[in-house]
Design an enzyme around this catalytic site. Structure first.
Site, short mmCIF file in Angstrom:
data_model
loop_
_atom_site.label_atom_id
_atom_site.label_comp_id
_atom_site.label_asym_id
_atom_site.label_seq_id
_atom_site.Cartn_x
_atom_site.Cartn_y
_atom_site.Cartn_z
N ASP A 1 -1.43 -8.55 -2.79
CA ASP A 1 -0.25 -7.87 -3.33
C ASP A 1 0.62 -8.92 -4.01
O ASP A 1 0.65 -10.08 -3.60
CB ASP A 1 0.53 -7.17 -2.21
CG ASP A 1 -0.27 -6.04 -1.58
OD1 ASP A 1 -1.23 -5.56 -2.21
OD2 ASP A 1 0.05 -5.64 -0.44
N HIS B 1 -7.15 -8.22 0.73
CA HIS B 1 -7.46 -7.05 1.56
C HIS B 1 -8.05 -5.94 0.71
O HIS B 1 -7.96 -5.98 -0.52
CB HIS B 1 -6.20 -6.58 2.32
CG HIS B 1 -5.02 -6.30 1.43
ND1 HIS B 1 -4.26 -7.29 0.83
CD2 HIS B 1 -4.45 -5.13 1.03
CE1 HIS B 1 -3.30 -6.76 0.12
NE2 HIS B 1 -3.39 -5.42 0.20
N ARG C 1 -8.26 9.43 4.94
CA ARG C 1 -7.34 8.38 5.36
C ARG C 1 -6.13 8.37 4.45
O ARG C 1 -6.26 8.59 3.24
CB ARG C 1 -8.07 7.03 5.31
CG ARG C 1 -7.22 5.87 5.66
CD ARG C 1 -8.03 4.63 6.01
NE ARG C 1 -7.09 3.60 6.39
CZ ARG C 1 -6.52 2.76 5.53
NH1 ARG C 1 -6.83 2.80 4.26
NH2 ARG C 1 -5.63 1.88 5.96
#
Ligand SMILES: C=C1C[C@]23C[C@@]1(O)CC[C@H]2[C@@]12CCC[C@@](C)(C(=O)O1)[C@H]2[C@@H]3C(=O)O
Ligand SMILES: O=C(O)CCC(=O)C(=O)O
Ligand SMILES: [Fe+2]
Length: 358
Positions: free
Chosen positions: A234, A289, A299
């Site tokens: 990020d 990630h 999800r």
């Protein structure tokens, strides 16, 4: 100089195929365009090391007297950790999960009424990083920055005010928490408010801004060959992630490969972002990630992406740079960094790195 995130991509269009999303639930086989191999992503099948069993990102109790050191250690070794006793009311976590679920359950034509434009920041669509990959991701997203009122009115003509209220409360709690976590981790390095004047707690958080990214990963007929959200870091200072009770988030460690972050009810996941890596002169890791998908349970996740005002120059804290070396990175604003990332993706950090003489 723009001071709000909404302006970041104005003049920097990113063309993404939001309107070509399939009806995920109608597919019984994975189309070729969604089938990933290691040719599409070199880390796709990074073999887990034997050491990976039992290794996990730390779960830190914020009420623990040693929480600051535990957080500092987690930022250095993992670039990620989970937190319990964070003070965000459970009803608010349930509220944001409910809102996210309701949004993605809307018919696709309704969601597209609030589609993100090529130069826009907020709205419905595929992940912004999609353009860097040959294959499509098994997910849909919705980005919020500033007031979601206009978009929410299009999505829910009757209920939009209730949902705006949830977003406002959620962002308020997240901002306080993010600032607290940043200072706990910096304190563990001996850095205090005197060292970073722009980020003083007393300056009532006007120095920060944020975006909310709602993610939905529908059930998938062939999860082992699909990718929910491709590997990335990020570009934030910190990201605080709420995930529902379905596993899927994985973090990468050079020595361990991919490690799944198990959902712990009521807890939140925290990621170090690229700007915090820069600020800490490389001491804190901005963690790679990704999100995988599964065959039985949808999800949901909600990422609170948090950074400084767009005009604040971020550079390594002088205290963390040895006197005989230059800082690892040159200074950069969040706006400049987001644009660099939008063009160069995972090479963005290396592009602002100062190259040291050998
Ligand atoms: C502030 C931002 C960070 C982000 C790009 C964005 O403009 C809004 C969405 C964020 C997000 C969420 C999913 C992963 C990511 C890499 C992406 O494509 O959009 C991040 C971006 C980022 O952190 O660079
Ligand atoms: O869904 C997840 O677990 C990850 C989401 C994420 O990485 C993001 O929104 O930046
Ligand atoms: Fe992320």
């Amino acid at each position: 100089m723009p001071t709000v995130l909404t302006d970041v991509f104005r003049g920097h269009p990113i063309h993404l195929p939001h309107t070509h999303q399939p009806d995920f639930t109608s597919l019984s086989e994975l189309p070729d365009s969604y089938t990933w191999t290691s040719k599409d992503d070199p880390l796709f099948i990074a073999p887990p090391s034997p050491a990976v069993a039992g290794e996990n990102i730390p779960l830190i109790d914020l009420n623990h007297p040693d929480a600051a050191n535990q957080i500092g250690r987690a930022c250095r070794t993992w670039g990620a950790f989970q937190i319990a006793n964070h003070g965000v009311p459970l009803e608010l976590l349930q509220g944001i999960e409910f809102l996210t679920g309701s949004l993605f359950q809307l018919p696709v034509q309704r969601k597209l009424k609030a589609a993100r434009s090529d130069t826009g920041f907020s709205g419905y669509g595929v992940a912004r990083i999609s353009s860097f990959f040959n294959k499509k991701m098994w997910s849909e997203g919705f980005t919020i920055t500033g007031s979601p009122l206009n978009d929410f009115r299009k999505l829910w003509p009757q209920l939009h005010l209730n949902y705006c209220d949830i977003v406002e409360q959620y962002e308020e709690q997240m901002q306080k928490l993010a600032s607290k976590l940043m200072w706990l981790s910096l304190n563990s390095l001996g850095v205090s408010e005197e060292d970073i004047k722009w980020a003083r707690v007393s300056s009532d958080l006007n120095w920060a801004q944020s975006a909310l990214q709602l993610n939905h990963y529908p059930v998938c007929p062939e999860p082992d060959r699909a990718m929910g959200l491709a590997p990335h870091t990020d570009s934030t200072l910190l990201t605080i992630l709420y995930q529902n009770n379905t596993a899927g988030l994985q973090v990468f460690r050079d020595d361990l490969g991919w490690v799944t972050v198990p959902p712990v009810p009521g807890s939140l996941v925290v990621n170090v972002g690229d700007l915090f890596h820069i600020l800490s002169n490389g001491l804190f890791k901005s963690v790679i990630h990704r999100a995988r998908v599964n065959q039985t349970r949808p999800r949901l996740s909600v990422a609170f992406l948090w950074g400084p005002r767009s005009d604040t120059k971020i550079s390594p804290v002088p205290k963390l740079v040895s006197p005989d070396e230059s800082p690892l990175y040159r200074s950069v604003t969040w706006t400049e960094y987001l644009r660099t990332k939008a063009t160069h993706f995972n090479k963005a950090l290396s592009m602002i790195r100062n190259h040291r003489e050998k």
